[in-house]
Design a protein around this motif. Sequence first.
Motif, PDB file in Angstrom:
ATOM      1  N   ALA A  74      15.102 -11.663  -4.603  1.00  0.00           N
ATOM      2  CA  ALA A  74      14.441 -10.721  -3.638  1.00  0.00           C
ATOM      3  C   ALA A  74      15.347 -10.454  -2.435  1.00  0.00           C
ATOM      4  CB  ALA A  74      13.244 -11.090  -3.074  1.00  0.00           C
ATOM      5  N   GLY A  75      16.676  -9.922  -3.285  1.00  0.00           N
ATOM      6  CA  GLY A  75      17.780  -9.867  -2.133  1.00  0.00           C
ATOM      7  C   GLY A  75      17.321  -8.373  -1.359  1.00  0.00           C
ATOM      8  N   PRO A  76      17.768  -8.579  -0.111  1.00  0.00           N
ATOM      9  CA  PRO A  76      17.748  -7.265   0.790  1.00  0.00           C
ATOM     10  C   PRO A  76      18.267  -5.803   0.081  1.00  0.00           C
ATOM     11  CG  PRO A  76      19.647  -8.884   1.538  1.00  0.00           C
ATOM     12  CD  PRO A  76      18.958  -9.377   0.313  1.00  0.00           C
ATOM     13  N   PRO A  77      17.622  -5.220   0.456  1.00  0.00           N
ATOM     14  CA  PRO A  77      18.143  -3.733   0.225  1.00  0.00           C
ATOM     15  C   PRO A  77      19.365  -3.676   0.712  1.00  0.00           C
ATOM     16  CG  PRO A  77      15.801  -3.674   0.677  1.00  0.00           C
ATOM     17  CD  PRO A  77      16.318  -5.030   1.225  1.00  0.00           C
TER      18      PRO A  77
ATOM     19  N   VAL B 102       9.447  -6.159   3.075  1.00  0.00           N
ATOM     20  CA  VAL B 102       9.218  -7.172   4.102  1.00  0.00           C
ATOM     21  C   VAL B 102      10.300  -7.886   4.380  1.00  0.00           C
ATOM     22  CG1 VAL B 102       8.167  -9.562   4.414  1.00  0.00           C
ATOM     23  CG2 VAL B 102       7.017  -7.840   3.020  1.00  0.00           C
ATOM     24  N   GLN B 103      11.315  -8.178   3.414  1.00  0.00           N
ATOM     25  CA  GLN B 103      12.641  -8.955   3.970  1.00  0.00           C
ATOM     26  C   GLN B 103      13.468  -7.847   4.911  1.00  0.00           C
ATOM     27  OE1 GLN B 103      14.663 -11.259   0.986  1.00  0.00           O
ATOM     28  NE2 GLN B 103      16.506 -10.393   1.403  1.00  0.00           N
ATOM     29  N   THR B 104      13.396  -6.624   4.413  1.00  0.00           N
ATOM     30  CA  THR B 104      14.204  -5.605   5.191  1.00  0.00           C
ATOM     31  C   THR B 104      13.779  -5.774   6.926  1.00  0.00           C
ATOM     32  OG1 THR B 104      14.746  -4.255   3.503  1.00  0.00           O
ATOM     33  CG2 THR B 104      14.919  -3.106   5.583  1.00  0.00           C
TER      34      THR B 104
ATOM     35  N   GLU C 106       8.400  -6.490  -1.771  1.00  0.00           N
ATOM     36  CA  GLU C 106       9.071  -7.534  -1.212  1.00  0.00           C
ATOM     37  C   GLU C 106      10.280  -7.163  -0.516  1.00  0.00           C
ATOM     38  OE1 GLU C 106       9.978 -10.603  -4.014  1.00  0.00           O
ATOM     39  OE2 GLU C 106       8.024 -10.569  -4.899  1.00  0.00           O
ATOM     40  N   ASP C 107      11.009  -6.306  -0.787  1.00  0.00           N
ATOM     41  CA  ASP C 107      12.286  -5.850  -0.370  1.00  0.00           C
ATOM     42  C   ASP C 107      11.998  -5.352   0.973  1.00  0.00           C
ATOM     43  OD1 ASP C 107      13.882  -6.480  -2.392  1.00  0.00           O
ATOM     44  OD2 ASP C 107      14.109  -4.451  -3.150  1.00  0.00           O
TER      45      ASP C 107
ATOM     46  N   GLU D 220      20.634  -1.515   2.690  1.00  0.00           N
ATOM     47  CA  GLU D 220      20.951  -1.660   4.458  1.00  0.00           C
ATOM     48  C   GLU D 220      20.620  -2.887   5.199  1.00  0.00           C
ATOM     49  OE1 GLU D 220      18.686  -0.320   2.191  1.00  0.00           O
ATOM     50  OE2 GLU D 220      16.659   0.149   3.293  1.00  0.00           O
ATOM     51  N   ALA D 221      19.856  -3.678   4.667  1.00  0.00           N
ATOM     52  CA  ALA D 221      19.811  -4.974   5.224  1.00  0.00           C
ATOM     53  C   ALA D 221      20.867  -5.821   4.829  1.00  0.00           C
ATOM     54  CB  ALA D 221      18.256  -5.482   5.037  1.00  0.00           C
TER      55      ALA D 221
ATOM     56  N   ARG E  48      14.182   7.066  -1.180  1.00  0.00           N
ATOM     57  CA  ARG E  48      15.256   6.716  -2.248  1.00  0.00           C
ATOM     58  C   ARG E  48      14.914   6.902  -3.686  1.00  0.00           C
ATOM     59  NH1 ARG E  48      16.908   1.477   0.111  1.00  0.00           N
ATOM     60  NH2 ARG E  48      15.293   0.576  -1.295  1.00  0.00           N
TER      61      ARG E  48
ATOM     62  N   THR F   4       8.758  -1.057  12.078  1.00  0.00           N
ATOM     63  CA  THR F   4      10.039  -1.565  11.229  1.00  0.00           C
ATOM     64  C   THR F   4       9.669  -1.527   9.793  1.00  0.00           C
ATOM     65  OG1 THR F   4      10.689  -2.560  13.339  1.00  0.00           O
ATOM     66  CG2 THR F   4      12.029  -2.855  11.332  1.00  0.00           C
TER      67      THR F   4
ATOM     68  N   LEU G 180      12.217 -15.365   1.663  1.00  0.00           N
ATOM     69  CA  LEU G 180      12.652 -14.972   2.721  1.00  0.00           C
ATOM     70  C   LEU G 180      13.118 -15.866   3.910  1.00  0.00           C
ATOM     71  CD1 LEU G 180       8.959 -13.201   3.238  1.00  0.00           C
ATOM     72  CD2 LEU G 180      11.484 -11.877   2.887  1.00  0.00           C
TER      73      LEU G 180
ATOM     74  N   ARG H 295       0.764  -1.357   0.090  1.00  0.00           N
ATOM     75  CA  ARG H 295       0.001  -0.183  -0.184  1.00  0.00           C
ATOM     76  C   ARG H 295       0.835   1.293  -0.065  1.00  0.00           C
ATOM     77  NH1 ARG H 295      -4.347  -2.230   3.060  1.00  0.00           N
ATOM     78  NH2 ARG H 295      -6.401  -2.492   1.307  1.00  0.00           N
TER      79      ARG H 295
ATOM     80  N   LYS I   7      11.389   4.599   3.586  1.00  0.00           N
ATOM     81  CA  LYS I   7      12.834   4.749   3.168  1.00  0.00           C
ATOM     82  C   LYS I   7      12.869   4.384   1.639  1.00  0.00           C
ATOM     83  CE  LYS I   7      16.128   3.627   6.034  1.00  0.00           C
ATOM     84  NZ  LYS I   7      16.911   2.861   6.766  1.00  0.00           N
TER      85      LYS I   7
ATOM     86  N   PRO J 195      15.808  -1.912  14.447  1.00  0.00           N
ATOM     87  CA  PRO J 195      14.700  -0.666  14.749  1.00  0.00           C
ATOM     88  C   PRO J 195      15.154   0.547  15.083  1.00  0.00           C
ATOM     89  CG  PRO J 195      14.117  -2.893  15.701  1.00  0.00           C
ATOM     90  CD  PRO J 195      15.733  -3.015  15.077  1.00  0.00           C
TER      91      PRO J 195
ATOM     92  N   LEU K 113       8.197 -15.948  -2.737  1.00  0.00           N
ATOM     93  CA  LEU K 113       8.525 -15.030  -1.729  1.00  0.00           C
ATOM     94  C   LEU K 113       9.064 -15.614  -0.528  1.00  0.00           C
ATOM     95  CD1 LEU K 113       9.568 -12.032  -0.633  1.00  0.00           C
ATOM     96  CD2 LEU K 113       6.869 -11.671  -0.412  1.00  0.00           C
TER      97      LEU K 113
ATOM     98  N   ARG L 281       8.788   1.999   8.410  1.00  0.00           N
ATOM     99  CA  ARG L 281      10.055   2.703   8.088  1.00  0.00           C
ATOM    100  C   ARG L 281      10.854   2.299   6.742  1.00  0.00           C
ATOM    101  NH1 ARG L 281      10.722   1.646  14.022  1.00  0.00           N
ATOM    102  NH2 ARG L 281       9.631   3.168  15.116  1.00  0.00           N
TER     103      ARG L 281
ATOM    104  N   ASP M 191      12.801   2.539  19.824  1.00  0.00           N
ATOM    105  CA  ASP M 191      11.873   1.791  19.593  1.00  0.00           C
ATOM    106  C   ASP M 191      12.033   0.296  19.743  1.00  0.00           C
ATOM    107  OD1 ASP M 191       9.396   1.001  18.597  1.00  0.00           O
ATOM    108  OD2 ASP M 191       9.908   0.783  16.539  1.00  0.00           O
TER     109      ASP M 191
END
Lengths: 245, 122
Positions: free
Chosen positions: B101-104, A57-59, A54-55, B106-107, A95, A84, B66, A45, A91, B115, B62, A87, B119
């Motif tokens: 679906a590689g992590p961005p 959710v993984q992050t 997808e990114d 920052e991850a 970006r 989390t 994950l 959304r 981001k 967090p 997915l 945020r 938080d």
Amino acid sequence: MTPAEAAAADLSEAALVERAQAGDFSAFEALAARHERRLYATALRIVRRPEDAEDVVQTALLSALEGLAGLRERAAFGAWLARTATRAAFKVLRRRRGPGGAALLQAGTGATGGCPPGEDCGDEGAAPPRPEFIAGWRDDPTSLVERREVRRLLDEAADALPEGQRLVFLARDVGGLSTEETAALLGIGAANVKVRLMRARLALRERLTRALGDPARAVAPHAHGEGGAHVHEPPARAAGEGGGP
Amino acid sequence: MRCEELLRWINDYVDGTLEPGLCRELEGHLAGCDPCTVVIDNIRRTITLYRGDEAVELPPGLRERLRGALAARWRELHASSEAGPAAPDAPGSGAPGSGGAGPPEEAGGGTGSGPAEGDRPG
């Protein structure tokens, strides 16, 4: 789901977090399985692109895994995870604007983005929308959420909001962020966040109630005469009764 | 309080952050005003509905991607501790993002993605 996950699925959220903190990976997998669909729906959304969702959710899940040891309020894991993910989704939006991108939203007419309730807020207009169709809903939200046509209604209602209201609503009411954090993420003032949230809530309420409200339980909005006394008006009509939105 | 005035405070009331004096005044209005009571109930249901919404289904693959990324990160975090938990053997385990679906960034680095400060519930 593995047998260990299946067994863990019967545990409370807090118990699963405790197990995961003790080193049980299957407990963390069960936590992820509980929340991944909701996280994906929220992320989609906000960012609107499936690959970005997808990114997100993984992050969020990786962040939760990395921050798990520091989580003391175990029963609040779901809310913590939702914040989390929210945020992370914002981001992604920032970006897209490039390095040092501009604020996601333009502040209201106030130079600081402050916009007291009832006053002009630029694209938000002046007066808050007055409730028109007022009726109790036919069903409880918990029984509605699984229905495909209700999901479509939620999508359409959110998409119909001005962007500023939509993002504020998603950050505050779906993502669970504070007013102050939402303001910082969007680059507007806290007062502006409150005004946009009020307008978003009222607009969504109107649209959803026209679709989900029970016409038999409709009540007329009150007008006020001299001294604030209530004056009854005829009820508005629900969707499908010739008085739809 | 008139119905229009109630709209000014409806956010704080729904969020439970309304100042006690105003809260009493607002609830005094609600006691004699069915429309405002229903509007507030509608808003609460609207929020509940959005908050509880879940995707009909996740995109194909997915969930497995994950699991692979989480298992790989779990192993990394616990690898330095011999007394730590055994490395998970999750389906699709592998390098994060190996499934598309590689992590961005920052991850993927494993740091700086936790967090936000302040938080951590509790």
